[in-house]
Design a protein around this motif. Structure first.
Motif, mmCIF file in Angstrom:
data_model
loop_
_atom_site.group_PDB
_atom_site.id
_atom_site.type_symbol
_atom_site.label_atom_id
_atom_site.label_comp_id
_atom_site.label_asym_id
_atom_site.label_seq_id
_atom_site.Cartn_x
_atom_site.Cartn_y
_atom_site.Cartn_z
ATOM 1 N N GLN A 290 24.752 52.988 38.469
ATOM 2 C CA GLN A 290 25.380 54.153 37.856
ATOM 3 C C GLN A 290 26.659 54.537 38.589
ATOM 4 O OE1 GLN A 290 22.889 57.654 37.758
ATOM 5 N NE2 GLN A 290 24.115 58.642 36.191
ATOM 6 N N GLU A 291 26.627 54.467 39.907
ATOM 7 C CA GLU A 291 27.823 54.791 40.688
ATOM 8 C C GLU A 291 28.956 53.812 40.382
ATOM 9 O OE1 GLU A 291 28.242 57.535 42.797
ATOM 10 O OE2 GLU A 291 26.437 58.064 41.664
ATOM 11 N N HIS A 292 28.622 52.551 40.206
ATOM 12 C CA HIS A 292 29.641 51.556 39.873
ATOM 13 C C HIS A 292 30.203 51.784 38.475
ATOM 14 C CE1 HIS A 292 29.926 48.413 43.073
ATOM 15 N NE2 HIS A 292 28.860 49.057 43.498
ATOM 16 N N ILE A 293 29.346 52.134 37.537
ATOM 17 C CA ILE A 293 29.824 52.415 36.178
ATOM 18 C C ILE A 293 30.787 53.598 36.196
ATOM 19 C CG2 ILE A 293 29.147 53.245 33.896
ATOM 20 C CD1 ILE A 293 26.596 51.590 34.148
ATOM 21 N N LYS A 294 30.414 54.664 36.896
ATOM 22 C CA LYS A 294 31.254 55.863 36.932
ATOM 23 C C LYS A 294 32.607 55.586 37.592
ATOM 24 C CE LYS A 294 28.284 58.659 38.935
ATOM 25 N NZ LYS A 294 27.675 59.895 39.479
ATOM 26 N N ALA A 295 32.610 54.741 38.603
ATOM 27 C CA ALA A 295 33.838 54.500 39.367
ATOM 28 C C ALA A 295 34.733 53.425 38.756
ATOM 29 C CB ALA A 295 33.481 54.093 40.803
ATOM 30 N N ALA A 296 34.233 52.700 37.777
ATOM 31 C CA ALA A 296 34.963 51.547 37.244
ATOM 32 C C ALA A 296 36.147 51.966 36.385
ATOM 33 C CB ALA A 296 34.020 50.668 36.426
ATOM 34 N N GLU A 297 37.164 51.122 36.357
ATOM 35 C CA GLU A 297 38.185 51.245 35.337
ATOM 36 C C GLU A 297 37.551 50.843 34.007
ATOM 37 O OE1 GLU A 297 41.255 52.371 35.489
ATOM 38 O OE2 GLU A 297 41.039 52.831 37.620
ATOM 39 N N PRO A 298 37.777 51.598 32.942
ATOM 40 C CA PRO A 298 37.152 51.250 31.661
ATOM 41 C C PRO A 298 37.371 49.796 31.257
ATOM 42 C CG PRO A 298 38.134 53.420 31.511
ATOM 43 C CD PRO A 298 38.536 52.869 32.849
ATOM 44 N N ALA A 299 38.535 49.254 31.539
ATOM 45 C CA ALA A 299 38.819 47.863 31.173
ATOM 46 C C ALA A 299 37.884 46.893 31.879
ATOM 47 C CB ALA A 299 40.273 47.526 31.498
ATOM 48 N N ASP A 300 37.383 47.295 33.060
ATOM 49 C CA ASP A 300 36.487 46.417 33.809
ATOM 50 C C ASP A 300 35.062 46.441 33.274
ATOM 51 O OD1 ASP A 300 38.559 45.651 35.459
ATOM 52 O OD2 ASP A 300 38.175 47.234 36.926
ATOM 53 N N LEU A 301 34.778 47.333 32.356
ATOM 54 C CA LEU A 301 33.449 47.418 31.741
ATOM 55 C C LEU A 301 33.392 46.718 30.389
ATOM 56 C CD1 LEU A 301 32.671 51.180 32.497
ATOM 57 C CD2 LEU A 301 31.887 49.180 33.779
ATOM 58 N N VAL A 302 34.532 46.234 29.926
ATOM 59 C CA VAL A 302 34.645 45.697 28.568
ATOM 60 C C VAL A 302 33.717 44.509 28.338
ATOM 61 C CG1 VAL A 302 36.202 44.365 27.091
ATOM 62 C CG2 VAL A 302 36.946 46.559 28.027
ATOM 63 N N ASP A 303 33.702 43.555 29.255
ATOM 64 C CA ASP A 303 32.900 42.343 29.041
ATOM 65 C C ASP A 303 31.414 42.665 28.929
ATOM 66 O OD1 ASP A 303 35.146 40.800 29.040
ATOM 67 O OD2 ASP A 303 34.904 40.051 31.090
ATOM 68 N N GLU A 304 30.929 43.515 29.816
ATOM 69 C CA GLU A 304 29.502 43.838 29.786
ATOM 70 C C GLU A 304 29.144 44.705 28.582
ATOM 71 O OE1 GLU A 304 27.162 42.401 31.841
ATOM 72 O OE2 GLU A 304 28.978 41.238 32.229
ATOM 73 N N LEU A 305 30.034 45.618 28.198
ATOM 74 C CA LEU A 305 29.761 46.419 27.004
ATOM 75 C C LEU A 305 29.744 45.527 25.768
ATOM 76 C CD1 LEU A 305 29.261 49.078 25.610
ATOM 77 C CD2 LEU A 305 31.741 49.501 25.621
ATOM 78 N N ALA A 306 30.663 44.582 25.699
ATOM 79 C CA ALA A 306 30.679 43.646 24.567
ATOM 80 C C ALA A 306 29.399 42.829 24.522
ATOM 81 C CB ALA A 306 31.896 42.723 24.681
ATOM 82 N N PHE A 307 28.924 42.396 25.679
ATOM 83 C CA PHE A 307 27.683 41.621 25.747
ATOM 84 C C PHE A 307 26.513 42.415 25.182
ATOM 85 C CE2 PHE A 307 23.754 40.841 28.140
ATOM 86 C CZ PHE A 307 23.540 39.493 27.868
ATOM 87 N N HIS A 308 26.412 43.667 25.571
ATOM 88 C CA HIS A 308 25.260 44.474 25.136
ATOM 89 C C HIS A 308 25.386 44.916 23.678
ATOM 90 C CE1 HIS A 308 22.986 44.635 28.846
ATOM 91 N NE2 HIS A 308 24.144 44.639 29.469
ATOM 92 N N LEU A 309 26.592 45.176 23.219
ATOM 93 C CA LEU A 309 26.753 45.491 21.806
ATOM 94 C C LEU A 309 26.444 44.282 20.936
ATOM 95 C CD1 LEU A 309 29.970 47.719 21.858
ATOM 96 C CD2 LEU A 309 27.644 48.445 21.287
ATOM 97 N N ALA A 310 26.797 43.099 21.423
ATOM 98 C CA ALA A 310 26.497 41.879 20.664
ATOM 99 C C ALA A 310 24.998 41.692 20.478
ATOM 100 C CB ALA A 310 27.099 40.667 21.375
ATOM 101 N N ARG A 311 24.208 42.196 21.405
ATOM 102 C CA ARG A 311 22.747 42.105 21.265
ATOM 103 C C ARG A 311 22.247 43.006 20.141
ATOM 104 N NH1 ARG A 311 19.948 42.924 26.810
ATOM 105 N NH2 ARG A 311 18.362 41.520 25.977
ATOM 106 N N HIS A 312 23.118 43.918 19.692
ATOM 107 C CA HIS A 312 22.815 44.765 18.529
ATOM 108 C C HIS A 312 23.595 44.289 17.299
ATOM 109 C CE1 HIS A 312 20.580 47.827 20.834
ATOM 110 N NE2 HIS A 312 21.484 47.669 21.780
ATOM 111 N N ASP A 313 24.079 43.040 17.369
ATOM 112 C CA ASP A 313 24.838 42.438 16.260
ATOM 113 C C ASP A 313 26.153 43.157 15.987
ATOM 114 O OD1 ASP A 313 22.926 40.422 15.758
ATOM 115 O OD2 ASP A 313 21.719 41.824 14.584
ATOM 116 N N ILE A 314 26.732 43.739 17.017
ATOM 117 C CA ILE A 314 28.054 44.362 16.902
ATOM 118 C C ILE A 314 29.021 43.522 17.719
ATOM 119 C CG2 ILE A 314 29.433 46.417 17.386
ATOM 120 C CD1 ILE A 314 26.747 47.998 17.114
ATOM 121 N N GLN A 315 29.933 42.851 17.042
ATOM 122 C CA GLN A 315 30.787 41.877 17.715
ATOM 123 C C GLN A 315 32.235 42.022 17.260
ATOM 124 O OE1 GLN A 315 28.873 37.894 18.085
ATOM 125 N NE2 GLN A 315 27.328 38.725 16.694
#
Length: 473
Positions: A315-340
């Protein structure tokens, strides 16, 4: 001396957290000292090693960002080299052919136990001055044994545990090649470390018993006076119950942590702290780990894996991250919900709004699903609590106020919603919660302005109109 470390997993399953920590420590030690980090796949166990398991390890290393230097080394591609070294040891009288069967060796060990001695092979086939060896039995292919020194001690220069001294009389004449000619683990490791110039061997302390055997083989190849690698045997990781970490504690493969929504940097941060510290600092960037890590500061005692602490670090890493650095992991998890096929800019926009609210990336993806489909139904408890007789008219007023906005941006949206609340002489909560339910199906979302900005004008207005129609029935 240029530092060269290595990570040498056996591809017989997933990469677990203990292996990942060992890889991390080796990687950090090399990175801090401007050295090289070698990845070696110890795949000589052909019955248990599989190509799929190799790929699982490579995927995990890639996800963690533990990049290696040079080509990956595979032991199965080095059999000719191992055979060459075995012939060298035989020619120099440092290894010998042994025709004892497995039953013969077990009988030797039982006999030693009966005499109160350490159970081991008794050297029947070891050449000695003045000794006459038995006649080799017909049709039996011999194993090759290393002629372990019969006296003296072997010292393990250990950076974690301090020097460990072992009497050579405690050691067997180790089998270094099986009857079918395939080399054994302890022998291959020595040849690989020698050829690859490994200066520091960092691995789990379950290897301590192997190390004196490997040192003796290495000395036989490079000489007693040559520099040995420094060793660092890292203590094991325990579960919360104080027992060795296993599947019942959630000791799963590294990639399962990705499925759980853990960031790679957060997992590395958590693992580096399992046995190592830099003052009271808990949260480390990758660069900070490289700058401060030293294997000599790793503690000698076992560490306990705490899933709750890992979640907090994440959680601390998520809060401190630049949003652009979260893009790959967010895309991965959204893809698991068929959002691509979302743009990086759109993903970063979502992450920027959600990152202060979420403990894991899986949670972030789930909390963002409302953006991609209108609610099929409304949360019954939320409706009962927040939807009153006057609510449809309020939502209709909100729809009208938002329709008139020249620009779809946060400040204007907030003012429009506040204007509806003031005109109807109700608090913002009386308006905001019905809006949330109308747009998301439930009472929880980011702030109203962020929610509407992310959702967009068209979707917002369409969902508000649907809610007015439903709640007005």
């Amino acid at each position: 001396m240029s530092v060269v470390t290595r990570f040498a997993p056996s591809p017989t399953g997933y990469l677990h957290v203990g292996g990942a920590r060992t890889a991390l420590y080796s990687w950090l030690y090399a990175k801090r000292r401007g050295g090289r980090f070698v990845l070696r796949i110890e795949d000589t166990d052909r019955e248990r090693s599989t190509d799929d398991a190799v790929q699982v390890i490579l995927d995990a290393m890639n996800w963690l960002g533990l990049d290696h230097d040079g080509e990956i080394a595979y032991q199965t591609q080095r059999f000719d080299r191992y055979a060459e070294v075995i012939e060298q040891l035989l020619a120099e009288g440092k290894a010998y052919r042994c025709y004892a069967s497995a039953e013969d060796v077990e009988a030797m060990r039982e006999s030693a136990r009966a005499r109160g001695e350490k159970p081991k092979y008794d050297g029947t086939w070891r050449p000695m001055p003045g000794k006459t060896l038995p006649e080799p039995p017909a049709g039996v292919e011999p194993v090759i044994r290393f002629a372990t020194p019969l006296s003296g001690t072997t010292v393990i220069p250990d950076l974690v545990k301090g020097d460990i001294t072992i009497s050579n009389t405690e050691l067997d004449d180790l089998v270094i090649a099986r009857a079918d000619g395939t080399p054994t683990y302890n022998f291959c490791v020595v040849v690989d470390d020698m050829d690859m110039g490994i200066t520091h061997v960092i691995r789990g302390d379950d290897h301590v018993n192997n190390t004196p055997r490997q040192i003796n083989i290495l000395k036989a190849l490079i000489g007693d006076e040559a520099d040995l690698p420094a060793y660092a045997h890292v203590p094991m990781i325990l579960g919360p119950d104080g027992k060795r970490l296993s599947k019942r504690h959630g000791a799963v493969g590294v990639m399962t942590f990705r499925d759980m929504g853990i960031l790679p940097g957060a997992l590395l941060n958590y693992l580096v702290r399992l046995g190592w510290a830099h003052g009271d600092q808990e949260i480390f960037t990758r660069d900070e780990m490289i700058a401060h890590f030293d294997i000599a500061n790793v503690q000698g005692g076992a560490s306990t894996f705490d899933p709750e602490k890992l979640t907090w670090v994440n959680q601390e890493h998520i809060k401190a991250a630049e949003p652009a650095d979260l893009v790959d992991e967010l895309a991965f998890h959204l893809a698991r919900h068929d959002i691509q096929d979302l743009s990086a800019a759109r993903l970063a926009e979502i992450a920027a709004v959600q990152q202060a609210r979420c403990k894991t990336m899986a949670e972030m993806a789930e909390a963002s699903l409302f953006l991609f489909s209108a609610p099929a139904e409304y949360d019954a408890k939320a409706v009962k609590k927040h939807i009153k007789t006057a609510t449809p008219a309020l939502l209709a007023d909100v729809h009208g106020a938002l329709s008139d906005l020249a620009e779809w941006q946060g400040a204007a949206i907030t003012e429009a919603v506040r204007g509806v609340a003031e005109a109807n002489e109700v608090g913002m909560g009386k308006v905001a919660q019905p809006i949330r339910i109308a747009l998301t199906g439930g009472p929880v979302s980011p702030s109203i302005d962020d929610t509407l900005v992310l959702l967009g004008r068209d979707a917002t207005l369409a969902r508000l109109q649907t809610a007015v129609d439903v709640f007005d029935q």
